[in-house]
Motif scaffolding. Structure first.
Motif, mmCIF file in Angstrom:
data_model
loop_
_atom_site.group_PDB
_atom_site.id
_atom_site.type_symbol
_atom_site.label_atom_id
_atom_site.label_comp_id
_atom_site.label_asym_id
_atom_site.label_seq_id
_atom_site.Cartn_x
_atom_site.Cartn_y
_atom_site.Cartn_z
ATOM 1 N N PRO A 960 0.822 -1.220 0.000
ATOM 2 C CA PRO A 960 0.000 0.000 0.000
ATOM 3 C C PRO A 960 0.851 1.261 0.000
ATOM 4 N N SER A 961 0.261 2.329 -0.481
ATOM 5 C CA SER A 961 0.985 3.601 -0.513
ATOM 6 C C SER A 961 1.247 4.140 0.888
ATOM 7 N N MET A 962 0.325 3.901 1.817
ATOM 8 C CA MET A 962 0.452 4.370 3.196
ATOM 9 C C MET A 962 0.553 3.168 4.127
ATOM 10 N N PRO A 963 1.435 3.206 5.126
ATOM 11 C CA PRO A 963 1.497 2.099 6.081
ATOM 12 C C PRO A 963 0.247 2.059 6.948
ATOM 13 N N SER A 964 0.010 0.900 7.551
ATOM 14 C CA SER A 964 -1.185 0.762 8.378
ATOM 15 C C SER A 964 -1.119 1.627 9.628
ATOM 16 N N ASP A 965 0.091 1.963 10.105
ATOM 17 C CA ASP A 965 0.235 2.814 11.295
ATOM 18 C C ASP A 965 0.573 4.249 10.915
ATOM 19 N N TRP A 966 -0.025 4.726 9.818
ATOM 20 C CA TRP A 966 0.304 6.081 9.343
ATOM 21 C C TRP A 966 -0.043 7.178 10.359
ATOM 22 N N PRO A 967 -1.024 7.031 11.301
ATOM 23 C CA PRO A 967 -1.223 8.106 12.281
ATOM 24 C C PRO A 967 -0.003 8.369 13.169
ATOM 25 N N PHE A 968 0.917 7.397 13.329
ATOM 26 C CA PHE A 968 2.129 7.588 14.133
ATOM 27 C C PHE A 968 3.291 8.130 13.305
ATOM 28 N N LEU A 969 3.036 8.498 12.044
ATOM 29 C CA LEU A 969 4.105 8.890 11.139
ATOM 30 C C LEU A 969 4.943 10.064 11.655
ATOM 31 N N PRO A 970 4.388 11.147 12.222
ATOM 32 C CA PRO A 970 5.252 12.223 12.731
ATOM 33 C C PRO A 970 6.186 11.765 13.847
ATOM 34 N N LEU A 971 5.716 10.895 14.732
ATOM 35 C CA LEU A 971 6.575 10.394 15.813
ATOM 36 C C LEU A 971 7.729 9.572 15.263
ATOM 37 N N VAL A 972 7.423 8.668 14.343
ATOM 38 C CA VAL A 972 8.472 7.806 13.785
ATOM 39 C C VAL A 972 9.476 8.632 12.979
ATOM 40 N N SER A 973 8.995 9.615 12.218
ATOM 41 C CA SER A 973 9.912 10.448 11.435
ATOM 42 C C SER A 973 10.831 11.257 12.343
#
Length: 1225
Positions: A960-973
């Motif tokens: 998929p274009s977006m990971p399943s945990d995309w709401p945590f993306l700012p934290l992971v970045s």
């Protein structure tokens, strides 16, 4: 005259010049060459001979130099290897020694001993009445006796047969002479009355003959006193005890004795108690008759062994030596036996690829029985088919390849998935099927070559996949397809992400070229075939061999499958010399001679619709490829020829004519999607309008070729869609879509039908496919009755209409790239409807759930849809703020038990998050800035910007274009930017600008989802959520101390540890992106020890993994390697978000951990005022362990007694370890 020495630098001319100077000077040389005699050839060693032979052998002598080198060191005397073996005594007589070693001829002649020939029978020739002996003939000989060793000529065999006949006649006169032929039994006796057959008497001394005879007589006497049953019983006992090799040796000796001619004894044997006379009592022969029953190796199998299927005749040539193991094949086959075990059996197939049950008894005339390991079973295993494909016979090779083609077709359809363990395709590919087919293509026999092409087509091409792609071509964005490329390895992905330099990329390309064909085939079958020059061989088959129509179609389908692989593969097809020129010239001519038969014997010189499809698939791989086809290969001419006339006047078979016209329209639609062939639209506009008008006429369901006509009309509508996109005329596009809607409403009688479930075909990683099967394509989303294209086109039309006139609204229920697009269009309509229609606004949470789920479903190529969903949907569908959602959360929070709560309530946090929804949306769009180029390319495709499209091939399908945990993306970045691992700890650098606000927005969005959209995060495991939130403490040394971060994190932590959610946390499974949770926990321990300042929130994150339901390795890491944390881990029992019983139940059973608990209490590292939670946990576990009454092992009991003893001897009576003696849970 002084002559200089030659130097290494002198040339050949310098050496010759110096030689002439030396010879002309007449100087005597320092070395003389003398020829010495060769003693090995008997030369006489004399001075005269040396002078006479001086010219024959060169010997170098130097004056004043000895002939032998002086001995520098005393060397050991040489010893002869043969001399050491001879032993000589001092008192031995030399004369006797000489006589013993004398090898003179007299020593041989003096030892001549005459053989006793008195017992040799003398046979006189038979008297005949003719002058000459009778001529021997093979037909006159009744028996032939073979020599035990070697081969005999026919004449020698005849003489041996005559001698055996004479000896048999003489033996009949003497009843006491026992021979194998005279015995009526088939058994070979142990011996005769003269002596044993097996005993030789070696090692018994000089009187070995008497001793052997004595042993033989004792054996005969003992056997005479035994019954027949006792003899058989002893025989079985011997056979069970003896070595099988010894048994085989005795049997061979017995057979040799039986085959050798038996000579009559010199004297007749008489009974020992009777005087010698000419008559013998009958009872004296009884021991001999009994001995015939005695078998050293009884072969009872010979009696029960069935007779041979044929009886060899004496007139047959080369049948003097029987081979029963070969004659066994002429017997009738036994019936297949059912095996009682559940052990897997080898799969066997018939010539049509059908699996044959092991117990099925098929007739022999089907040709499925052969000389294999299991001749009674019908069918061929895969190994036997491979062996048959390498046969020298052309028919067998062709039969094996055709059988493989049937097996591959059935394996692709999934027919073996329920009855065979493992993948048939994977097994065949591992066995080298790809190389077998490639070698078979090089066969000089056309039938074998055609069978290899058919098998290769069965391996590569999926008929169901092609049907699905053709059926979805006319759908919205149906011209765009994913390339069928195998997934890329992780190492290659990392290299692409890091961005290789140009030199490194060149090195990677060279490394790929150096790979072996076998290694390439394991990763990508199509790439391996291209490397093995498959295209050149297919061009030779089409150009030179000119095969039958079926083989031509198979070759074209193989080329289509290769073109679907990638743009690189399509370019290889175009670059192959004379391949496409031959295909277009032979199978897509502009003029041809019509044929009277619907199935012509040859396709050469006739239009073939598959060639037009090949051009269309090639064009979809890129703009430049399409331009080459239209301009260099005559694609424009072909379009004009097949579109300017109706299919009925093309002088072709009706179905083939419609298919050619349909594929021409599809090829033009692909060209128009790049903005090419636009002038052709003006030339053929009257024809297109006429065809579109004819489509409005109703057609009966029984009209022939209705389905083909329907496909032609849908291809025309696809062409008009692409043309209007290129021209930018949306009004005509909407009109075309209305025609599609009306046409489908007339032609479809059933809107929704159930989808049949069929066994999924076995997939091979190196050969990707769409995974379609025949049952699903018949009545599924791609069927002609499917409502998906209708709804998609209708929603697209309504979306365009409502964007112009906002008063037109409509909502419908939602019905995999096409389905996602339909859902997106449905959400766009709902987005416009929710603010104006209160009834539809009630379902806003449902629309929001679908939108959040769709974000993690969208595939590569749909990045534009991701951008639109994130940009427009959250602020409209989150309507809880207007319906009292925050207030309800505050009231629900009051019902909780009195525990530690953050400074701000949950309702206030939710209300603040709702007020920052635009900023939250901007935060996530900022973190997706790396997708900008993909978003722009996707927007060109979805918005119909055809002149900017470069290819109809979508990006590689890697997920998929977006990971399943995309709401945590700012934290992971932020964690990836700020955290730098060094050694065992974590070195933290300065945070980027705006990092704090990004973390706050991310936590606010997570709080909204966890509170009101819990289903949206169901796909993210609870352990992964905990790991993502832990990144807050690893990003910076003081980020977690900020008040907004503290409040939001406390709220999220309480949500994760609620009853019902706490049990879902699984720390044994590694979170996505991490090797294990233990590594993350060790980093948290190091960070807490360095910068925590005793923070309670940070401490709660450390205490959660220490519960008894999780692994003891994390508790060992805390009490063993980071015991200093216990001095500052001051989380109180009221602040603990989980019950204390989750840390104390069940009792600890790890002896090393109990020892660490005890040590931390003894040393004072663990105290109740500094670490109350773990202090209570340690006291509880030690008390339960020491005072347990359960039966345990000796090691556990010894540890328990040791702890009690150490506790008793502690001097400080108020020490915490003394308290455990009085501790009561």
């Amino acid at each position: 005259m002084m002559l200089r020495r030659p130097k290494p630098t002198d040339s050949e001319s310098d050496l010759l010049r110096e030689q002439e100077q030396f010879l002309s000077s007449g100087t005597q040389s320092a070395v003389n060459i003398v020829r010495r005699p060769d003693k090995r050839r008997g030369d006489i060693a004399s001075d005269d001979s040396e002078k006479s032979l001086g010219n024959q052998r060169d010997v170098v002598t130097i004056p004043d130099f000895p002939d032998q080198l002086p001995t520098l060191t005393p060397a050991p005397p040489k010893k002869s290897r043969f001399k050491k073996e001879r032993v000589c005594f001092e008192d031995e007589d030399p004369e006797e020694l000489l006589d013993r070693h004398d090898t003179h001829i007299s020593a041989v002649l003096s030892r001549i001993i005459e053989r006793d020939t008195s017992a040799v029978p003398v046979s006189f020739p038979a008297f005949t009445g003719t002058a000459f002996p009778k001529v021997l003939h093979r037909s006159t000989i009744q028996t032939q006796v073979m020599a035990p060793r070697g081969k005999k000529s026919i004449f020698a065999s005849q003489i041996a047969a005559q001698n055996a006949k004479v000896r048999g006649a003489e033996s009949q006169k003497d009843p006491l002479v026992s021979t194998p032929q005279a015995s009526g039994s088939s058994h070979i006796v142990l011996g005769t009355v003269d002596g044993p057959l097996l005993l030789s008497g070696e090692g018994l001394g000089p009187d070995k003959a008497e001793q052997t005879l004595k042993i033989h007589q004792e054996n005969q006497t003992r056997l005479q006193g035994m019954s027949h049953s006792e003899i058989l019983e002893e025989q079985k006992l011997l056979l069970a005890q003896l070595d099988p090799r010894l048994v085989d040796f005795v049997r061979s000796r017995k057979s040799q004795k039986a085959l050798s001619p038996v000579s009559p004894p010199p004297q007749r044997e008489v009974c020992p108690d009777q005087p010698e006379s000419k008559t013998v009592q009958p009872q004296c022969a009884k021991p001999q008759l009994d001995s015939e029953v005695v078998l050293m190796m009884g072969d009872e199998e010979d009696e029960t062994k069935p007779a041979l299927p044929v009886k060899p005749q004496k007139e047959w040539l080369h049948m003097d030596k029987l081979e029963p193991e070969k004659l066994e094949w002429m017997k009738d086959l036994p019936a297949p036996r059912r095996q009682g075990t559940k052990k897997a059996m080898q799969a066997r197939f018939d010539f049509s690829g059908t699996l044959i049950p092991p117990a099925e008894d098929l007739p022999v005339h089907l040709g499925l029985h052969h000389h294999g390991d299991e001749p009674e079973l019908a069918g061929y295993s895969l190994q036997e088919i491979f062996l048959l494909s390498r046969s020298k016979l052309t028919q067998q090779r062709s039969l094996a390849l055709n059988t493989l083609a049937h097996i591959l077709s059935k394996a692709h359809a999934g027919e073996y998935s329920t009855c065979l363990s493992g993948s048939v395709l994977a097994s065949l590919l591992d066995a080298g099927l790809l190389f077998l087919l490639r070698f078979s293509l090089d066969d000089s026999v056309e039938s074998v070559m055609s069978a290899a092409v058919r098998a290769l087509r069965a391996l590569l091409v999926s008929h169901e996949d092609e049907e699905c792609l053709d059926a979805t071509f006319h759908w919205l964005l149906g011209t765009a397809v994913f390339p069928l490329i195998p997934p890329v390895h992780e190492e290659e992905d990392e290299e692409d992400e890091e961005g290789l330099a140009k030199s490194k990329k060149e090195m990677t390309k060279e490394r790929e070229e150096r790979k072996l064909d076998h290694d390439v085939a394991r990763q990508d079958i199509v790439k391996a075939l291209l490397k093995m020059q498959l295209l050149q061989r297919l061009r030779y088959i089409l150009e030179v061999v000119r095969p039958v129509p079926r083989t031509v179609l198979d070759v074209l389908e193989i080329l289509i499958r290769i073109a679907r692989h990638s743009t690189f593969a399509a370019t290889q097809i175009l670059d192959c010399p004379r391949l496409m020129e031959t295909v277009i010239y032979e199978f897509l001519p502009c003029t041809w001679t019509p044929t009277s038969s619907p199935y012509p014997p040859s396709l050469y010189g006739l239009p073939v619709s598959t060639v037009m499809k090949l051009l269309r698939v090639l064009s979809s791989t890129g703009r430049h490829v399409c331009a080459r086809i239209l301009n260099s290969l005559g694609g424009r001419r072909c379009l004009s020829r097949f579109l300017a006339m109706e299919p009925s006047v093309l002088l072709l078979e009706p179905g083939e004519a419609i298919c050619c016209s349909t594929e021409a329209l599809r090829l033009w639609a692909v060209s128009a999607s790049y903005g090419q062939a636009s002038k052709l639209y003006i030339d053929l506009y009257p024809v297109l309008v006429k065809t579109l008008q004819a489509a409005q006429k109703p057609c009966g369901p029984s009209e022939p070729l209705q389905l083909l006509e329907l496909q032609r009309i849908t291809a025309l509508l696809s062409l008009l869609t692409q043309v209007t996109h290129t021209a930018g005329c949306h009004e005509e596009l909407q009109s075309a879509l209305l025609r599609v809607c009306s046409y489908y409403c007339r032609s479809s009688s059933i809107i929704c039908q159930p989808v049949l479930r069929a066994p999924s075909p076995v997939a091979v990683p190196s050969l990707p496919s769409l995974g379609c099967c025949r049952a699903q394509s018949a009545r599924g989303l791609v069927a002609s009755e499917s409502p998906l294209p209708l709804f998609t086109a209708l929603f697209y039309l309504l979306d365009n209409l409502t964007s112009i006139h906002r008063g037109l609204v409509l909502s419908l229920a939602w019905l995999l790239r096409h389905e996602h697009h339909m859902l997106y269009l449905l959400l766009r309509l709902a987005h416009r409807l929710v603010p104006v229609d209160p009834e539809v606004a009630k379902h806003a949470p449902l629309f929001h759930q679908v939108a959040l789920a769709l974000l993690s479903w969208l595939l590569p190529g749909s990045e534009y849809l991701v951008h639109k969903l994130l940009r427009a949907l959250p602020s409209v569908f989150l309507r809880e703020g207007a319906t009292g959602g925050p207030e309800a959360a505050t009231l629900a929070e009051l019902q909780l038990q009195e525990k530690f709560t953050p400074l701000t309530g949950l309702g206030a946090l939710l209300r603040d998050a709702l007020s920052h929804l635009p900023s939250i949306r901007g935060c996530y769009l900022t973190h997706l800035a790396h997708m900008e180029q993909a978003v722009l390319s996707s927007a060109d495709r979805h918005l119909g910007r055809n002149p900017w499209l470069t290819s109809q091939l979508l990006p590689e399908l890697t997920g998929p274009s977006m990971p399943s945990d995309w709401p945590f993306l700012p934290l992971v970045s932020l964690y990836e930017q700020a955290g730098v691992r060094q050694g065992g700890g974590l070195q933290v650098v300065a945070l980027p600008a705006g990092a704090l606000q990004s973390v706050v927005y991310c936590l606010q969005w997570l709080l909204l989802l966890e509170s009101w959209r819990e289903q949206a995060l169901k796909t993210v495991p609870a352990g992964a959520k905990l790991a993502r939130l832990a990144c807050i403490f690893l990003c910076s040394s003081d980020l977690f101390l900020e008040q907004p971060v503290q409040e939001l994190t406390w709220a999220l932590l309480r949500g994760l540890t609620q009853s019902g959610r706490l049990e879902a946390i699984d720390l044994g499974t590694p979170p996505p992106g991490l090797a294990s949770f233990h590594d993350l926990y060790v980093a948290l321990l190091a960070q807490y020890e360095a910068v925590s300042f005793g923070d309670a929130l940070f401490g709660c994150f450390l205490l959660l993994p220490l519960q008894r339901c999780f692994s003891a390795t994390m508790r060992l890491a805390l009490f063993g390697e980071h015991v200093g944390i216990l001095r500052s881990l001051c989380v109180s029992l009221e602040q603990l978000p989980v019950p204390l019983e989750s840390f104390t139940n069940p009792p600890e059973d790890s002896l090393p951990l109990l020892g660490l608990y005890f040590r931390s209490l003894v040393t004072g590292a663990l105290r109740s005022d500094r670490c109350p939670v773990l202090y209570s946990v340690a006291i509880a576990h030690l008390n339960a362990f020491v005072f347990s009454q359960d039966a345990v092992s000796q090691e556990v009991e010894a540890t328990r007694r040791s702890l009690l003893r150490k506790t008793y001897y502690l001097t400080d009576e108020v020490h915490p370890c003394r308290l455990l003696l009085l501790y009561v849970l």
